[in-house]
Design a protein around this motif. Structure first.
Motif, short mmCIF file in Angstrom:
data_model
loop_
_atom_site.label_atom_id
_atom_site.label_comp_id
_atom_site.label_asym_id
_atom_site.label_seq_id
_atom_site.Cartn_x
_atom_site.Cartn_y
_atom_site.Cartn_z
N GLY A 53 45.91 46.80 35.84
CA GLY A 53 45.97 45.65 35.86
C GLY A 53 47.13 44.94 36.94
O GLY A 53 48.30 45.46 36.75
N PHE A 54 46.79 44.05 37.87
CA PHE A 54 47.84 43.63 38.77
C PHE A 54 47.61 42.13 38.69
O PHE A 54 46.91 41.37 38.42
CB PHE A 54 47.35 44.17 40.25
N VAL A 55 49.00 41.36 38.92
CA VAL A 55 48.92 39.93 38.79
C VAL A 55 48.72 39.44 40.04
O VAL A 55 49.26 39.95 41.39
CB VAL A 55 50.21 39.53 38.27
N GLU A 56 48.12 38.08 40.17
CA GLU A 56 47.64 37.49 41.56
C GLU A 56 47.94 36.06 41.12
O GLU A 56 47.43 35.54 39.95
CB GLU A 56 46.26 37.99 41.88
N LYS A 57 48.03 35.26 42.23
CA LYS A 57 48.02 33.85 41.90
C LYS A 57 46.57 33.30 42.44
O LYS A 57 45.84 33.95 42.97
CB LYS A 57 48.87 33.04 43.08
N CYS A 58 46.12 32.24 41.53
CA CYS A 58 44.74 31.87 41.58
C CYS A 58 44.75 30.56 41.26
O CYS A 58 45.69 29.76 40.64
CB CYS A 58 43.90 32.43 40.94
N GLU A 59 43.75 29.44 41.50
CA GLU A 59 43.53 28.30 41.07
C GLU A 59 43.78 28.16 39.56
O GLU A 59 43.23 28.96 38.93
CB GLU A 59 42.35 27.63 41.69
N PRO A 60 44.40 27.24 39.09
CA PRO A 60 44.69 27.14 37.57
C PRO A 60 43.26 26.92 36.80
O PRO A 60 43.21 27.26 35.66
CB PRO A 60 45.72 25.88 37.51
N TRP A 61 42.48 26.16 37.29
CA TRP A 61 41.03 25.95 36.75
C TRP A 61 40.11 27.55 36.42
O TRP A 61 39.59 27.46 35.48
CB TRP A 61 40.20 25.11 37.38
N ARG A 62 40.75 28.32 37.27
CA ARG A 62 39.77 29.95 37.03
C ARG A 62 40.45 30.49 35.63
O ARG A 62 39.88 31.34 35.25
CB ARG A 62 40.16 30.60 38.09
N LEU A 63 41.62 30.16 35.25
CA LEU A 63 42.16 30.45 34.21
C LEU A 63 41.98 29.87 32.82
O LEU A 63 42.92 30.11 31.82
CB LEU A 63 43.74 30.71 34.20
N GLU A 64 40.85 28.91 32.83
CA GLU A 64 40.74 28.30 31.48
C GLU A 64 39.73 29.01 30.78
O GLU A 64 39.09 30.14 31.19
CB GLU A 64 40.16 26.93 32.11
N SER A 65 39.66 28.62 29.49
CA SER A 65 38.74 29.51 28.57
C SER A 65 37.35 29.68 28.98
O SER A 65 36.79 30.60 28.44
CB SER A 65 38.79 28.77 27.05
N PHE A 109 36.73 32.97 30.69
CA PHE A 109 37.11 34.32 29.98
C PHE A 109 38.02 35.00 30.78
O PHE A 109 37.93 36.27 31.25
CB PHE A 109 35.76 35.22 29.85
N PRO A 110 39.30 34.58 31.01
CA PRO A 110 40.29 35.25 32.04
C PRO A 110 40.93 36.15 31.31
O PRO A 110 41.10 36.13 30.22
CB PRO A 110 40.94 34.05 32.39
N SER A 111 41.55 37.11 32.06
CA SER A 111 42.63 37.95 31.74
C SER A 111 43.84 37.11 32.50
O SER A 111 43.70 37.05 33.91
CB SER A 111 42.47 39.31 32.23
N LYS A 112 44.87 37.03 31.78
CA LYS A 112 45.98 36.25 32.50
C LYS A 112 47.56 36.64 31.74
O LYS A 112 47.45 37.14 30.86
CB LYS A 112 45.66 34.66 32.45
N ALA A 113 48.40 36.17 32.65
CA ALA A 113 49.70 36.38 32.20
C ALA A 113 50.23 34.95 32.21
O ALA A 113 50.28 34.28 33.29
CB ALA A 113 50.56 37.43 32.91
N GLY A 114 51.28 34.50 31.06
CA GLY A 114 52.02 33.38 31.49
C GLY A 114 51.27 32.00 31.09
O GLY A 114 49.97 32.13 31.14
N GLY A 115 51.82 30.83 31.40
CA GLY A 115 51.13 29.66 31.02
C GLY A 115 50.76 29.46 29.44
O GLY A 115 51.38 30.03 28.83
N LYS A 116 49.73 28.74 29.13
CA LYS A 116 49.51 28.41 27.86
C LYS A 116 48.21 29.46 27.51
O LYS A 116 47.48 29.91 28.45
CB LYS A 116 49.04 27.13 27.70
N PRO A 117 47.90 29.83 26.53
CA PRO A 117 47.02 30.75 26.19
C PRO A 117 45.63 30.04 26.37
O PRO A 117 45.28 28.97 26.07
CB PRO A 117 47.01 31.08 24.48
#
Length: 347
Positions: free
Chosen positions: A5-17, A20-28
């Motif tokens: 796994g590697f971290v990358e920046k992306c548009e915030p909407w892509r990390l919404e429930s 079904f994202p895999s993500k680090a930081g922010g809110k669950p």
């Protein structure tokens, strides 16, 4: 096969429930939107504050229809004083899973578009803390709009903007309380097994020399928060170097990896000390747990800890989950995390 796994920046909407994202930081980005954990579930064993979201991994079980959607969540107390060597009381792990047909998401895959199904949101099902995103049973007594999981987060919000906007429609941003948000992108490591065979003396010696150079230059990760640490690292590297040499060899080609996913595989330890022994049984079915993935120390580089007095730290965080991934019966199931540091705890 190990997935990295590697971290990358992306548009915030892509990390919404809904995606079904895999993500680090922010809110669950909650999977089950109606039965989310609260403060009591996430209390740090040392200070009693709720642990803050660290990361989540979307990891469905293809062989189990009840786990068609499946996500593992990891939380960590932000207080450096609660980050104790080789102890896991400041960490919490939860598992959530759903069948393909469920109350929250359509059966068909999501459409990667910002305006797609914006109605799929936890706010439609339950109240969440405006600071950390977990279950919020309380609200501001003045405006009765802002929801909180605990008094600590309500006080924080009041001091950091809500005092000036309470009772108005204006909202304040409190993302500075959370860890910076990134997408976790998974990639296959076709050479992982090949690297595991590279255990000859010359290779190990090169890794030991490299790490000793890191120690001398003060660049040995984030573990340089006390005067004693470098001495401990030097002693470990000189006398018990095989485990660390193997660790360095396996990550050397991909030094930015923040996660290794190897369900049913073996933990890549960073030290010969404090390796996991007795893993507790699953709290739901009393079945065995198995290793699923580990969080690497490289994630610390992306948590924006430069202003933290007592810095968070770990060598590795090994996540062990129910081997059967038993059906959680409409709730988030507590799983197990093993924290291994590169130094031994002083006695």
């Amino acid at each position: 096969m190990v997935d990295l796994g590697f971290v990358e920046k992306c548009e915030p909407w892509r990390l919404e429930s809904r995606f079904f994202p895999s993500k680090a930081g922010g809110k669950p980005a909650w999977l089950d939107l109606n039965n989310i954990p609260g403060k009591k579930d996430l209390e740090c064993e040392y200070c009693g504050d709720p642990c803050v979201f660290l990361c989540q991994v979307y990891a469905p079980y293809e062989e189990d229809a009840n786990a068609f959607h499946r996500t593992i969540y990891v939380f960590m107390c932000k207080k450096g004083d609660c980050c104790k060597p080789n102890r896991n009381g400041n960490l919490k792990v939860f598992r959530s899973q759903l069948s393909r047909s469920n109350s929250f998401y359509p059966s068909e895959p999501p459409v990667e578009r910002e305006d797609w199904r914006t109605d799929i949101d936890v706010s439609q099902w339950t109240k969440t803390c405006r600071i950390c995103g977990i279950l919020a049973p309380s609200h501001c007594a003045e405006c009765k709009v802002a929801n909180y999981c605990c008094r600590v987060h309500q006080v924080y919000d009041w001091k950091n903007g809500h005092k000036g906007t309470c009772g108005t429609e204006k909202k304040t941003s409190n993302n500075s309380f959370l860890f910076p948000e990134h997408e976790i992108v998974m990639e296959n490591d076709d050479r992982a097994k090949e690297h595991a065979e590279q255990d000859d003396v010359e290779s190990e010696q090169k890794e030991i020399e490299k790490y000793n150079t890191m120690i001398d230059s003060g660049e040995a990760g984030t573990l340089q928060h006390s005067e004693d640490v470098n001495d401990d690292l030097l002693q470990m590297a000189n006398t018990e170097d095989e485990i660390f040499a193997e660790f360095r060899t396996k990550i050397d080609d991909y030094p930015d990896q923040i996660l290794r996913y190897d369900r049913g595989g073996k933990i890549l330890y960073i030290s010969p000390h404090n390796q996991v022994a007795d893993v507790p049984k699953c709290l739901e079915c009393n079945g065995d747990r198995q290793f699923e993935f580990q969080i690497m120390p490289q994630l610390l580089n992306f948590l924006d800890l430069k202003d933290t007095v007592n810095c968070l730290d770990w060598g590795i965080l090994a996540i062990l989950t129910c081997k059967k991934s038993c059906t959680p019966n409409g709730k988030y199931i507590r799983e197990y995390v093993w924290k291994q540091d590169i130094v031994q705890e002083k006695t």
